[in-house]
Write an enzyme that holds these catalytic residues in place. Structure first.
Site, PDB file in Angstrom:
ATOM      1  N   TYR A 177       0.858  -1.186   0.000  1.00 22.56           N
ATOM      2  CA  TYR A 177       0.000   0.000   0.000  1.00 22.56           C
ATOM      3  C   TYR A 177       0.891   1.232   0.000  1.00 22.56           C
ATOM      4  O   TYR A 177       1.985   1.217   0.574  1.00 22.56           O
ATOM      5  CB  TYR A 177      -0.923   0.002   1.228  1.00 22.56           C
ATOM      6  CG  TYR A 177      -1.843   1.206   1.284  1.00 22.56           C
ATOM      7  CD1 TYR A 177      -2.852   1.381   0.333  1.00 22.56           C
ATOM      8  CD2 TYR A 177      -1.695   2.187   2.266  1.00 22.56           C
ATOM      9  CE1 TYR A 177      -3.690   2.487   0.366  1.00 22.56           C
ATOM     10  CE2 TYR A 177      -2.536   3.289   2.306  1.00 22.56           C
ATOM     11  CZ  TYR A 177      -3.525   3.437   1.350  1.00 22.56           C
ATOM     12  OH  TYR A 177      -4.349   4.533   1.372  1.00 22.56           O
ATOM     13  N   TYR A 179       2.545   6.396   7.609  1.00 19.48           N
ATOM     14  CA  TYR A 179       2.487   5.153   6.851  1.00 19.48           C
ATOM     15  C   TYR A 179       3.685   5.016   5.909  1.00 19.48           C
ATOM     16  O   TYR A 179       4.688   4.410   6.265  1.00 19.48           O
ATOM     17  CB  TYR A 179       1.157   5.006   6.081  1.00 19.48           C
ATOM     18  CG  TYR A 179       0.944   3.578   5.637  1.00 19.48           C
ATOM     19  CD1 TYR A 179       0.277   2.668   6.452  1.00 19.48           C
ATOM     20  CD2 TYR A 179       1.481   3.096   4.443  1.00 19.48           C
ATOM     21  CE1 TYR A 179       0.132   1.341   6.091  1.00 19.48           C
ATOM     22  CE2 TYR A 179       1.348   1.772   4.071  1.00 19.48           C
ATOM     23  CZ  TYR A 179       0.669   0.901   4.895  1.00 19.48           C
ATOM     24  OH  TYR A 179       0.551  -0.415   4.528  1.00 19.48           O
ATOM     25  N   LYS A 186       7.523  -1.841   3.603  1.00 16.57           N
ATOM     26  CA  LYS A 186       6.950  -1.987   2.263  1.00 16.57           C
ATOM     27  C   LYS A 186       8.002  -1.727   1.190  1.00 16.57           C
ATOM     28  O   LYS A 186       8.009  -2.384   0.136  1.00 16.57           O
ATOM     29  CB  LYS A 186       5.755  -1.050   2.086  1.00 16.57           C
ATOM     30  CG  LYS A 186       4.568  -1.366   2.992  1.00 16.57           C
ATOM     31  CD  LYS A 186       4.014  -2.768   2.756  1.00 16.57           C
ATOM     32  CE  LYS A 186       2.753  -3.025   3.569  1.00 16.57           C
ATOM     33  NZ  LYS A 186       2.267  -4.415   3.410  1.00 16.57           N
ATOM     34  N   VAL A 198     -10.868  -1.370   5.038  1.00 12.38           N
ATOM     35  CA  VAL A 198     -11.023  -1.623   6.475  1.00 12.38           C
ATOM     36  C   VAL A 198     -10.526  -3.037   6.761  1.00 12.38           C
ATOM     37  O   VAL A 198     -11.083  -4.020   6.282  1.00 12.38           O
ATOM     38  CB  VAL A 198     -12.495  -1.489   6.909  1.00 12.38           C
ATOM     39  CG1 VAL A 198     -12.633  -1.793   8.405  1.00 12.38           C
ATOM     40  CG2 VAL A 198     -13.010  -0.086   6.599  1.00 12.38           C
ATOM     41  N   THR A 199      -9.455  -3.128   7.542  1.00 12.97           N
ATOM     42  CA  THR A 199      -8.926  -4.413   7.993  1.00 12.97           C
ATOM     43  C   THR A 199      -8.582  -4.271   9.472  1.00 12.97           C
ATOM     44  O   THR A 199      -8.556  -3.158  10.014  1.00 12.97           O
ATOM     45  CB  THR A 199      -7.642  -4.803   7.231  1.00 12.97           C
ATOM     46  OG1 THR A 199      -6.616  -3.830   7.522  1.00 12.97           O
ATOM     47  CG2 THR A 199      -7.877  -4.857   5.724  1.00 12.97           C
TER      48      THR A 199
END
Length: 396
Positions: A224, A234, A243, A273-274
């Site tokens: 992501y 992030y 990442k 949504v996780t």
């Protein structure tokens, strides 16, 4: 027993077997409605019980008619205590695969361990011979390196400076300001060790050595990027470092797969949504605003829509796999459209506890979150007795 959601922070401590099963059936029905995928026929999914991994397995099986092996780490149910949602998801998947006459077997254990890697390889040799596709979709916060025995724990922190911005408690709808202290070098190393590409590389090395990868084998891992808004916490934070490592590892693996005409590739997916994303400050507020905009523009996707589009339009489209300048597949393309992000930025400045119910989709966020655990799913009779002791067929 009668099962209700029991919350602790961003985690639900219970899961509903009938709700999880209905979620799986809904995903299968979506894939069937879209039509067949000219995809792989023998697939290993590492991290197969929830999220993108589960949707990848469903797309492979019910879109491409593939034989699938799924690896995951879930808690089984006990008398009076529910299993984790991934257990019930897999039980439902196995049942539906059996009805459809599809090969499907599952392994429950620590995918980071050498033991589970070898057990999986032995099962591939025994039943399938080789696999055409390996999906790597692990989302664990902790990893014990099987070579060193060291246990690493990931952290969600910015790099270099304290990050302050808005966030929302999606249970209460209260928008507040949050500050996150920066990480140290050890935090970065640990997060990369857990969420980077080392374990993916170990899996592919073990499978290459065992000869269980077919000619032209493909392996895909998920990543992501997100907008500038969330960058400090992030993509430019500890998770982003992991990442970056994952994406770099794709090139290392691709070099090793050249003898098979194989390839490793990373797919950058949409914000969803996780359980993991719910734990990241700022992200729930961003997703609430993003969902509102994407639904209005009729370009919103959940896990199964994303994975079907990835398989059908990108990985197995009959021509060259389209990638960006860094060699990544971008199925976050609709999320990152300029018109979408400009509207998110405009709404972000207006977001307060009072305005969010109107300008955002917190209701949709909550609904998706509960759905992860099998709650709030249409067609399920809640408040009635269900059997929590659901077995998984095909569990090795």
């Amino acid at each position: 027993m009668i099962i209700e959601p029991r919350m602790r922070g961003f985690i639900c401590l219970t899961a509903h077997p009938a709700g999880c099963a209905q979620n799986v059936v809904n995903q299968i029905n979506y894939v069937k409605a879209q039509g067949p995928v000219e995809g792989p026929k023998r697939v290993l999914v590492i991290g197969a019980s929830t999220g993108f991994g589960l949707s990848s397995r469903i797309t492979s099986a019910f879109g491409a008619n593939a034989a699938t092996i799924g690896v995951f780490f879930e808690k089984a149910p006990q008398e009076g205590k529910t299993a984790t949602p991934g257990w019930y998801n897999t039980a439902a998947f196995q049942d539906e695969a059996e009805k459809a006459g599809l090969y499907a077997k599952s392994i429950n254990g620590d995918a980071f361990s050498d033991e589970i890697k070898q057990q999986t390889i032995a099962l591939i040799k025994q039943d399938l011979g080789q696999v055409d596709l390996v999906v790597y979709s692990l989302a664990s916060p902790v990893r014990t390196n099987p070579r060193t025995g060291v246990t690493h724990r990931s952290v969600l922190k910015p790099i270099g400076a304290t990050y302050t911005n808005k966030t929302v408690d999606f249970h209460t709808g209260v928008v507040s300001e949050i500050s996150i202290e920066p990480c140290n070098e050890e935090d970065i190393k640990n997060t990369v060790a857990v969420m980077g590409g080392e374990d993916w590389d170990m899996w592919m090395d073990a499978m290459m050595e065992a000869g269980v990868l077919a000619e032209n084998a493909l392996t895909v891992a998920y990543s992501y990027i997100g907008p500038v808004l969330t960058e400090p916490v992030y993509r430019k934070g500890t998770i982003g470092a992991a990442k970056d490592n994952l994406e770099a590892t794709a090139f290392t693996i691709s070099d090793k797969l050249k003898s098979l005409n194989g390839r490793a590739i990373v797919s950058v997916n949409k914000a969803l949504v996780t359980q993991a994303s719910s734990a990241i400050p700022v992200i729930p507020l961003y997703i609430s605003l993003l969902y509102k905009i994407m639904k209005e523009k009729e370009i919103h996707e959940g896990c199964i829509e994303q994975m079907y589009r990835l398989f059908n339009d990108r990985l197995y489209n009959g021509s060259t796999i389209p990638t960006d300048e860094k060699g990544r597949i971008r199925v976050d393309d609709w999320e990152m459209r300029t018109d979408v992000q400009d509207e998110v930025d405009a709404l972000w400045t207006k977001a307060t506890t009072e305005t969010l119910p109107e300008i955002g989709d917190l209701k949709g966020y909550k609904s998706d979150f509960l759905s992860l655990f099998g709650f709030g799913v249409d067609g399920v009779e809640y408040g009635t007795e269900v059997n929590e002791l659901v077995p998984i067929k095909g569990l090795q």
